[in-house]
Design a protein around this motif. Sequence first.
Motif, PDB file in Angstrom:
ATOM      1  N   LEU A  39       0.833  -1.206   0.000  1.00  0.00           N
ATOM      2  CA  LEU A  39       0.000   0.000   0.000  1.00  0.00           C
ATOM      3  C   LEU A  39       0.868   1.255   0.000  1.00  0.00           C
ATOM      4  O   LEU A  39       0.586   2.227  -0.702  1.00  0.00           O
ATOM      5  N   GLY A  40       1.947   1.233   0.804  1.00  0.00           N
ATOM      6  CA  GLY A  40       2.861   2.364   0.847  1.00  0.00           C
ATOM      7  C   GLY A  40       3.532   2.593  -0.493  1.00  0.00           C
ATOM      8  O   GLY A  40       3.671   3.742  -0.953  1.00  0.00           O
ATOM      9  N   ILE A  41       3.959   1.518  -1.136  1.00  0.00           N
ATOM     10  CA  ILE A  41       4.599   1.621  -2.452  1.00  0.00           C
ATOM     11  C   ILE A  41       3.633   2.208  -3.470  1.00  0.00           C
ATOM     12  O   ILE A  41       3.980   3.114  -4.242  1.00  0.00           O
ATOM     13  N   TYR A  42       2.403   1.705  -3.458  1.00  0.00           N
ATOM     14  CA  TYR A  42       1.395   2.185  -4.409  1.00  0.00           C
ATOM     15  C   TYR A  42       1.100   3.668  -4.194  1.00  0.00           C
ATOM     16  O   TYR A  42       1.058   4.457  -5.145  1.00  0.00           O
ATOM     17  N   ALA A  43       0.899   4.056  -2.942  1.00  0.00           N
ATOM     18  CA  ALA A  43       0.591   5.460  -2.634  1.00  0.00           C
ATOM     19  C   ALA A  43       1.722   6.379  -3.072  1.00  0.00           C
ATOM     20  O   ALA A  43       1.488   7.460  -3.626  1.00  0.00           O
ATOM     21  N   ALA A  44       2.973   5.949  -2.834  1.00  0.00           N
ATOM     22  CA  ALA A  44       4.115   6.774  -3.215  1.00  0.00           C
ATOM     23  C   ALA A  44       4.251   6.873  -4.729  1.00  0.00           C
ATOM     24  O   ALA A  44       4.547   7.941  -5.280  1.00  0.00           O
ATOM     25  N   LYS A  45       4.024   5.761  -5.425  1.00  0.00           N
ATOM     26  CA  LYS A  45       4.180   5.754  -6.884  1.00  0.00           C
ATOM     27  C   LYS A  45       3.163   6.646  -7.575  1.00  0.00           C
ATOM     28  O   LYS A  45       3.477   7.273  -8.600  1.00  0.00           O
ATOM     29  N   ILE A  46       1.937   6.708  -7.062  1.00  0.00           N
ATOM     30  CA  ILE A  46       0.915   7.546  -7.703  1.00  0.00           C
ATOM     31  C   ILE A  46       0.949   8.981  -7.172  1.00  0.00           C
ATOM     32  O   ILE A  46       0.146   9.819  -7.580  1.00  0.00           O
ATOM     33  N   GLY A  47       1.890   9.243  -6.274  1.00  0.00           N
ATOM     34  CA  GLY A  47       2.052  10.603  -5.760  1.00  0.00           C
ATOM     35  C   GLY A  47       1.046  10.997  -4.701  1.00  0.00           C
ATOM     36  O   GLY A  47       0.827  12.197  -4.469  1.00  0.00           O
ATOM     37  N   ALA A  48       0.451  10.014  -4.040  1.00  0.00           N
ATOM     38  CA  ALA A  48      -0.553  10.311  -3.009  1.00  0.00           C
ATOM     39  C   ALA A  48       0.126  10.541  -1.658  1.00  0.00           C
ATOM     40  O   ALA A  48      -0.243   9.920  -0.647  1.00  0.00           O
ATOM     41  N   ILE A  49       1.086  11.443  -1.639  1.00  0.00           N
ATOM     42  CA  ILE A  49       1.853  11.704  -0.422  1.00  0.00           C
ATOM     43  C   ILE A  49       0.975  12.358   0.646  1.00  0.00           C
ATOM     44  O   ILE A  49       1.091  12.043   1.837  1.00  0.00           O
ATOM     45  N   SER A  50       0.084  13.244   0.223  1.00  0.00           N
ATOM     46  CA  SER A  50      -0.801  13.902   1.193  1.00  0.00           C
ATOM     47  C   SER A  50      -1.716  12.892   1.867  1.00  0.00           C
ATOM     48  O   SER A  50      -1.971  12.978   3.075  1.00  0.00           O
ATOM     49  N   LEU A  51      -2.214  11.932   1.089  1.00  0.00           N
ATOM     50  CA  LEU A  51      -3.059  10.886   1.651  1.00  0.00           C
ATOM     51  C   LEU A  51      -2.272  10.045   2.643  1.00  0.00           C
ATOM     52  O   LEU A  51      -2.751   9.751   3.749  1.00  0.00           O
ATOM     53  N   LEU A  52      -1.063   9.681   2.276  1.00  0.00           N
ATOM     54  CA  LEU A  52      -0.198   8.899   3.157  1.00  0.00           C
ATOM     55  C   LEU A  52       0.113   9.680   4.432  1.00  0.00           C
ATOM     56  O   LEU A  52       0.112   9.125   5.537  1.00  0.00           O
ATOM     57  N   ALA A  53       0.362  10.983   4.273  1.00  0.00           N
ATOM     58  CA  ALA A  53       0.652  11.839   5.425  1.00  0.00           C
ATOM     59  C   ALA A  53      -0.531  11.872   6.391  1.00  0.00           C
ATOM     60  O   ALA A  53      -0.356  11.824   7.612  1.00  0.00           O
ATOM     61  N   ASN A  54      -1.749  11.945   5.838  1.00  0.00           N
ATOM     62  CA  ASN A  54      -2.954  11.955   6.678  1.00  0.00           C
ATOM     63  C   ASN A  54      -3.109  10.646   7.448  1.00  0.00           C
ATOM     64  O   ASN A  54      -3.445  10.645   8.638  1.00  0.00           O
ATOM     65  N   VAL A  55      -2.861   9.531   6.766  1.00  0.00           N
ATOM     66  CA  VAL A  55      -2.990   8.223   7.404  1.00  0.00           C
ATOM     67  C   VAL A  55      -1.980   8.075   8.535  1.00  0.00           C
ATOM     68  O   VAL A  55      -2.316   7.639   9.649  1.00  0.00           O
ATOM     69  N   LEU A  56      -0.723   8.436   8.259  1.00  0.00           N
ATOM     70  CA  LEU A  56       0.327   8.320   9.280  1.00  0.00           C
ATOM     71  C   LEU A  56       0.050   9.251  10.457  1.00  0.00           C
ATOM     72  O   LEU A  56       0.262   8.883  11.619  1.00  0.00           O
ATOM     73  N   ALA A  57      -0.425  10.452  10.159  1.00  0.00           N
ATOM     74  CA  ALA A  57      -0.695  11.426  11.218  1.00  0.00           C
ATOM     75  C   ALA A  57      -1.815  10.954  12.139  1.00  0.00           C
ATOM     76  O   ALA A  57      -1.696  10.991  13.369  1.00  0.00           O
ATOM     77  N   LYS A  58      -2.914  10.494  11.554  1.00  0.00           N
ATOM     78  CA  LYS A  58      -4.056  10.067  12.361  1.00  0.00           C
ATOM     79  C   LYS A  58      -3.774   8.791  13.149  1.00  0.00           C
ATOM     80  O   LYS A  58      -4.318   8.599  14.237  1.00  0.00           O
ATOM     81  N   SER A  59      -2.935   7.935  12.601  1.00  0.00           N
ATOM     82  CA  SER A  59      -2.615   6.696  13.310  1.00  0.00           C
ATOM     83  C   SER A  59      -1.620   6.919  14.437  1.00  0.00           C
ATOM     84  O   SER A  59      -1.550   6.117  15.375  1.00  0.00           O
ATOM     85  N   HIS A  60      -0.853   8.026  14.368  1.00  0.00           N
ATOM     86  CA  HIS A  60       0.198   8.252  15.360  1.00  0.00           C
ATOM     87  C   HIS A  60      -0.157   9.287  16.427  1.00  0.00           C
ATOM     88  O   HIS A  60       0.456   9.282  17.499  1.00  0.00           O
TER      89      HIS A  60
END
Length: 254
Positions: free
Chosen positions: A133-154
């Motif tokens: 999932l992390g690889i896919y998100a990074a490849k499509i440039g969904a960094i903001s989405l990944l940032a939101n997920v990491l922020a809310k989980s932490h």
Amino acid sequence: MPYIMVEDGVRLYYEEMGSGTPILFIHPPGMGHIVFRHQQSLSSHFRIIMYDMRGNGKSSPSNRPITIPLLADDIYRLLNTLHVKQAIICGYSNGGSIALEFALRYPHKVKKLILIGGFSEVCTALLRYEFLLGIYAAKIGAISLLANVLAKSHEKNKKGQQEIKQYVRLVNKKDLVNMYEKGLTYSCTERLPLLRMPILLIYGARDYYMHSYEKLFRKNVPHAKIIYIEDARHQIPTKHHCELNGILKTYCIT
């Protein structure tokens, strides 16, 4: 801002505070040193060193494809630049893979090794899926989405979440893909018996999909100590920092 040059065009951002026994914290891909900000209070007892891996946070993008050994070599250069002969190395999640590789390559630099939610290889379906999932998100440039997920989980509060979001967004997309891909395929399980330094493994009692990795460590490094934090999942440095800091203080002083 404090930086060190590890290669031509590649600078690592770092922060250090306190004095005494050095403890170096290694973050997982994308998060940067900010994930350990709750551990800064340990500087009243230790010399705390936090840094951003190449391509993460305020550090420079990598000038070549990232590998786990390359990231371990960066730590070696960082410690040498800071005149640290030996340190306690503490890696969180996939940062633990880099900590393991560093300990295997430079055992003389490691006083003690601490892994928080660590693993020596990705060999379970859920963890593999998380990496994909992390690889896919990074490849499509969904960094903001990944940032939101990491922020809310932490983090529970909005201020803490916003700080993590802003920091994750600094990551270099290409380097993040590299880190996830190398983290997915990395394995040092067969080399674990070479580790002779004291080792502490810290897991969340409710981080169920990580518990099977304990068996790999018990088999290959039977001298390792294992601690479970009650009611904790994976995000121990942020959501269970009081318990973690208490454990680190006791273990690192003794």
